[in-house]
Design a protein around this motif. Structure first.
Motif: not given
Lengths: 400, 384
Positions: B276-298
């Motif tokens: 379902f697209q709405v859940l796919q997009h939410r999962a992508v939002d999570i990925l973006v938030a995660l990668e931004q966090a990972r960058s800042m942990a570095f």
């Protein structure tokens, strides 16, 4: 792990910065600083200056006028160009048709087109979207029928950016209705002066003539202008999706806007206090700076990781660059709007175009703010809307 | 510029991830929670054997001479496993205070015992009224013959339940929130006048409230120059935030992976809900938030060792803002995407949410760090 640049990379940055300081014509620099529109002549002038230096197409192979910089230096170059601030070389030429020709073009096409593409002797526009084929690009219907050694093209393209300046168009056309929709599409190079081709302007919400409709009425295109094989055009267009993603975030441009917003906010008074000294403003800007720093490091991760990838392969992390990068471009234009306040609402297009003969009503810097804000809404629409990007990421990266 | 680990770092990463995989399954963790101290003593000894407890110390103090990158690697793995052992309190905070602020005798006495697993410490600093102001210390240290008498109350001492010793901050001079006048003192948990009240925290960890009533300590139990401790406390707070940033990234990425797995396998309306697209997009939002966090942990890891305290703190605040923002979003969304099962104690997802939530108030929340960063002028200089 070391997130610092090497001394050699820092020296390269100095070299690039020094070049931009001296080589960028003052009139263009001033327009860029004020956010005024860059004319066709400006773009051509600047790209030729870059090309004379060998820096117009740094991502191309050396034999076609590119450089051997690799990802880190290319990243530094782009960032410095945006901070200069200098106009980008024409993306349709440098990042789109050029790489496709290098990868899939014939020797004759490469020899004829690539030098002219690099030097902007030919200005290319992109003929992809149609009235019925936007996000669902594969449903495009503009047809090309083979007759002897020509294709006869009929149909319509839309949202064709700067077609009014263009000499050529790289165009997706339907050459077959058999099988899957994606498998009947070809990639043609079309001379826009060919009889039967007409261009009609569409004005965007910033008041600019940016987009066009392009109509094809029995336009005869020599078959030698087919790139690669017939019915393989979709593959060639998709090849670009993984190409040059690093530039798409435009982090340098967002940084530049924040530098400007912070300086200008010191000149705007809220009673006795400069806007830039208020807690609310400072925290709002700081929040965007944090996201931008995070994205900058994400971008560096993509850049640094490039040497571990197979040639041509795209880094999954790079797909978030477009999503977050466009959000932040938009956020920075919003902040400038808020700094300009009511002055942003004064509509004086001649100042946007740098053709004014009388002083602006408000401060000159506010004359471009609204146009910048309005047109930057397009950033999350073009090149595959952010919603389409999310579909792609969900499928390709998350396996959903 | 490179983000690659050295061979040694890669080996460390592999071995710690292996350990967490083998020994920190969700069911195994439930058993550790039932142990007296609320974590696994056995695993603590194993960390010692692997050299993790002496990670940041020099070899002559029983350590392995690791830096912020090594700490990041360990903390990320601990975040994935929702590890319960008092690593942050003992090694990162108190080990850091002694290592960077103590004299050679203190380092010799304490660091090898931390490294071999025989000594646990906790940092008794924050007080009921201090909230996130590191300079706000009301506990008092009064001169007493050849030492000091400590009095006051420390409201939140992370892992204070199991500590053999505390490092206590107390004021020798100045107003309650003056930058000058704070001292740090080593206090034996069994010393007369020390009352510890242990309690559980929302993330199933343990902490303690500490009451000090005329606790006598010797002069040589002071860490560094009494009255000048704040810069050291701030430095260790920044190191702790960098470590917690990595832990948060570990927790977020594990929660993200579990959620993807759920989206692929849970079926409703005759299809995997991940279609379902709405859940796919939410999962992508999570990925973006995660990668931004990972960058800042570095970024936090790189800047933890920055010599200029103003630059260091600004960078750590920036990283913390991103980590907190991503952590809250991801914590809430992974529960949402799991639906009912995400609300239960019997499934791990809710526990990631609780741990991420608990981190939000450690050493300053988002607003605190945003205000600090804004006061310091932000990350980008005004120009043009």
């Amino acid at each position: 792990m070391d997130l610092r640049f090497t001394p050699e990379e820092n020296q390269f940055r100095e070299e690039v910065r020094a070049f931009f300081r001296t080589a960028l014509p003052a009139s263009i620099r001033k327009k860029m600083e004020l956010g005024q529109r860059i004319s066709k002549e400006d773009t051509v002038t600047w790209q030729r200056i870059l090309n004379a230096k060998g820096w117009a197409v740094p991502g191309w192979p050396v034999e076609w006028g590119g450089t051997d910089w690799g990802p880190v230096k290319t990243y530094i170059f782009r960032e410095e160009m945006q901070l200069a601030p200098a106009p980008d070389p024409l993306g349709f030429n440098v990042s789109m048709v050029g790489p496709v020709l290098i990868a899939f073009g014939s020797d004759a096409q490469k020899k004829h087109f690539l030098p002219k593409v690099a030097n902007l002797d030919y200005w290319f526009c992109q003929g992809f979207s149609e009235p019925g084929a936007g996000s669902d690009l594969a449903s495009l219907r503009t047809s090309a029928k083979r007759e002897g050694d020509h294709y006869i093209v009929n149909g319509q393209k839309i949202w064709t950016s700067r077609a009014q300046h263009a000499d050529w168009m790289f165009c997706l056309v339907r050459t077959s209705n058999e099988g899957k929709r994606q498998e009947g599409i070809s990639y043609l190079l079309i001379d826009v002066t060919t009889p039967g081709l007409t261009i009609r302007p569409i004005y965007t919400i910033d008041g600019e003539h940016h987009f066009n409709e392009v109509f094809f009425d029995n336009v005869r295109v020599p078959a030698e202008n087919l790139v690669g094989q017939e019915n393989k055009g979709w593959t060639y267009a998709k090849y670009l999706l993984g190409h040059e993603r690093v530039g798409i975030a435009r982090i340098g441009a967002s940084k530049y806007r924040l530098q400007r917003a912070k300086a200008l906010a010191q000149t705007v008074m809220i009673g006795d206090v400069p806007l830039g000294e208020t807690e609310r403003f400072r925290e709002k800007v700081a929040a965007v700076e944090v996201e931008l720093k995070a994205l900058e490091i994400t971008q560096m991760r993509v850049v640094a990781n490039a040497r571990h990838l197979a040639p041509g392969a795209a880094d999954p992390t790079s797909s978030i660059l477009k999503l977050k990068g466009t959000e932040l471009q938009q956020a920075t234009t919003e902040i400038l709007m808020e700094v300009a306040g009511p002055d942003a609402m004064i509509h004086e297009p001649e100042h946007l175009w740098a053709t004014a003969t009388t002083p602006s009503i408000g401060p000159e810097w506010t004359t471009t703010t609204a146009a910048d804000y309005f047109i930057t809404r397009a950033a999350s629409i073009y090149g595959g809307s952010n919603e389409i990007q999310k579909n792609v990421i969900a499928k390709r990266i998350l396996g959903l | 510029m490179d983000f690659d680990f050295s061979d040694e770092q890669r080996m460390l990463k592999e071995s710690i991830e292996q350990l967490i995989n083998d020994r920190y399954g969700f069911e195994q963790r439930k058993k550790y929670l039932k142990e007296p101290a609320g974590f696994s003593r056995e695993l603590w000894d194993q960390y010692a054997e692997m050299g993790l407890l002496g990670l940041p110390f020099e070899e002559r103090h029983g350590g392995v001479g690791g830096g912020p990158v090594e700490t990041m690697i360990v903390m990320e793995a601990f975040g994935r496993g929702l590890v319960l052992e008092p690593y942050l309190a003992t090694v990162v905070m108190c080990g850091g205070l002694v290592n960077l602020g103590g004299n050679e005798a203190q380092r010799n006495a304490i660091l090898p015992k931390i490294a071999d697993g025989s000594l646990m410490l906790a940092f008794a600093h924050s007080e009921a009224q201090s909230r996130y102001d590191l300079a706000d210390v009301a506990a008092l240290a009064k001169r007493d013959a050849d030492g000091w008498l400590l009095s006051g109350e420390k409201s939140f001492v992370a892992h204070g339940n199991c500590a053999d010793q505390f490092i206590v901050s107390a004021r020798i001079a100045g107003e309650r929130n003056a930058r000058d006048g704070i001292g740090l003192f080593l206090v034996n948990a069994k010393a007369p006048g020390v009352t510890r009240t242990s309690y559980e925290t929302q993330d199933a960890r343990r902490a303690a409230r500490l009451n000090l009533d005329g606790v006598k300590v010797n002069s040589n139990d002071a860490i560094g120059d009494p009255g000048k401790a704040l810069p050291l406390i701030e430095r260790i707070a920044d190191h702790t935030l960098a470590a917690v940033a990595a832990e948060a990234v570990g927790a977020m990425s594990a929660a993200h992976e579990a959620t993807l797995e759920y989206l692929r396998t849970r079926k409703q309306f005759g299809a995997a809900i991940g279609s379902f697209q709405v859940l796919q997009h939410r999962a992508v939002d999570i990925l973006v938030a995660l990668e931004q966090a990972r960058s800042m942990a570095f970024y936090a890891t790189m800047m933890a060792g920055e010599p200029d305290p103003a630059q260091r703190s600004k960078a750590i605040s920036a990283a913390t803002i991103q980590i907190r923002k991503s952590g809250r979003f991801i914590g809430q969304q992974v529960v949402q995407l799991h639906g009912g099962i995400g609300m239960t104690l019997e499934y791990k997802i809710g526990h990631y949410f609780k741990r991420l939530t608990s981190m939000e108030s450690l050493l300053g929340d988002t607003d605190h760090h945003l205000a600090a960063l804004a006061r310091a002028g932000g990350l980008i200089a005004a120009g043009a």
